[in-house]
Design a protein around this motif. Structure first.
Motif, PDB file in Angstrom:
ATOM      1  N   MET A 112       0.838  -1.193   0.000  1.00  0.00           N
ATOM      2  CA  MET A 112       0.000   0.000   0.000  1.00  0.00           C
ATOM      3  C   MET A 112       0.877   1.250   0.000  1.00  0.00           C
ATOM      4  O   MET A 112       2.050   1.186   0.375  1.00  0.00           O
ATOM      5  N   ASP A 149       0.510  -4.297   3.416  1.00  0.00           N
ATOM      6  CA  ASP A 149       0.072  -4.918   2.172  1.00  0.00           C
ATOM      7  C   ASP A 149      -1.455  -4.965   2.125  1.00  0.00           C
ATOM      8  O   ASP A 149      -2.124  -4.836   3.156  1.00  0.00           O
ATOM      9  N   THR A 150      -1.978  -5.181   0.944  1.00  0.00           N
ATOM     10  CA  THR A 150      -3.422  -5.355   0.781  1.00  0.00           C
ATOM     11  C   THR A 150      -3.679  -6.361  -0.328  1.00  0.00           C
ATOM     12  O   THR A 150      -2.870  -6.506  -1.255  1.00  0.00           O
ATOM     13  N   HIS A 165      -8.591   4.052   3.873  1.00  0.00           N
ATOM     14  CA  HIS A 165      -7.204   3.884   3.448  1.00  0.00           C
ATOM     15  C   HIS A 165      -6.928   2.526   2.820  1.00  0.00           C
ATOM     16  O   HIS A 165      -5.816   2.280   2.352  1.00  0.00           O
ATOM     17  N   CYS A 166      -7.917   1.645   2.813  1.00  0.00           N
ATOM     18  CA  CYS A 166      -7.747   0.308   2.236  1.00  0.00           C
ATOM     19  C   CYS A 166      -9.097  -0.156   1.718  1.00  0.00           C
ATOM     20  O   CYS A 166      -9.979  -0.519   2.505  1.00  0.00           O
TER      21      CYS A 166
END
Length: 248
Positions: A112, A149-150, A165-166
């Motif tokens: 991210m 991470d995503t 934010h995700c």
């Protein structure tokens, strides 16, 4: 027969990757319900000694490593997850665990722009409106986060919720799989341990991160609300473990 009696000889697996990403509140729920479980340290090679056909349900916890790291045991874990998905074994993944499920289903996991840390509001996606995984929750709720991470949403999966934010905070795959980006398992002790041990990683000047002071403010109330979120996930996961394979 009660859930406690039916689970008296059943095996639930909890896959962990480091000592400080423990099962947390999940362990509390399992002990309270009388569910026998086995914790397996995948990073220490313990997964090699597991009969993958036996677990009634599997939970996969977090860790500081990335799914993209060249660690041989990560590849072994992904293969085990693929087996359990094919078998219809109920799976629930927390942070790294959710990312491993995404990888097992062929989705990408990437870094991210900013790490997401702290108590973050998440919002239900339209696709998840009727999901049984979210039946105990409103349109918005708060989940503790700590990830850089995503995951992308795998083909055939249903996106459930996102944060500012995700975008991809959770997805369901079929009836038996729930992948989470956040940490519903957190306890007061875990929050205090992480914010103490990893204080140097927190940058509250970033909008996606909270200061330690903000994270610890009203901690008991925040954790109690988080446990409501967590227990709905865990109870459905356990119910699926007891149900015939064809039952949603």
């Amino acid at each position: 027969m009660t859930q406690r009696e039916r689970f008296s000889e059943a095996e639930v697996l909890i896959l962990t990757h480091v000592p400080y990403c423990s099962p947390g509140h999940l362990e509390t729920v399992l002990c309270r319900e009388g569910v026998s479980f086995r914790e397996v340290r995948v990073d220490l090679g313990e997964l090699a000694h597991v009969d993958l056909r036996k677990p009634k349900a599997v939970a996969i916890m977090g860790g500081p490593m990335s799914v993209n790291d060249p660690l041989p045991w990560l590849a072994d874990e992904v293969e085990a997850i693929r087996f359990w998905i094919a078998q219809g074994t109920p799976l629930i993944g927390h942070c790294l665990g959710g990312q491993l499920i995404a990888r097992a289903l062929g989705a990408t996991v990437q870094r991210m722009p900013h790490t997401e840390i702290g108590w973050q509001k998440v919002t239900r996606h339209d696709e998840g409106e009727d999901s049984p995984w979210l039946a105990h929750l409103g349109e918005e709720f708060v989940v503790y986060q700590w990830h850089s991470d995503t995951f992308a949403i795998p083909h055939g999966a249903v996106p459930l919720m996102g944060s500012a934010h995700c975008a991809n905070q959770a997805f369901a795959y079929g009836e038996h799989v729930l992948a989470l980006q956040g940490h519903p398992e957190m306890t007061e002790a875990l929050v205090r341990r992480w914010t103490t041990s990893w204080a140097e990683l927190i940058d509250p000047s970033q909008p996606s991160q909270q200061s330690i002071e903000r994270q610890l403010m009203g901690l008991s109330e925040k954790v109690a609300a988080l446990h409501h979120v967590a227990e709905g996930f865990y109870q459905r996961w356990l119910t699926l473990a007891l149900a015939p394979k064809s039952l949603a």
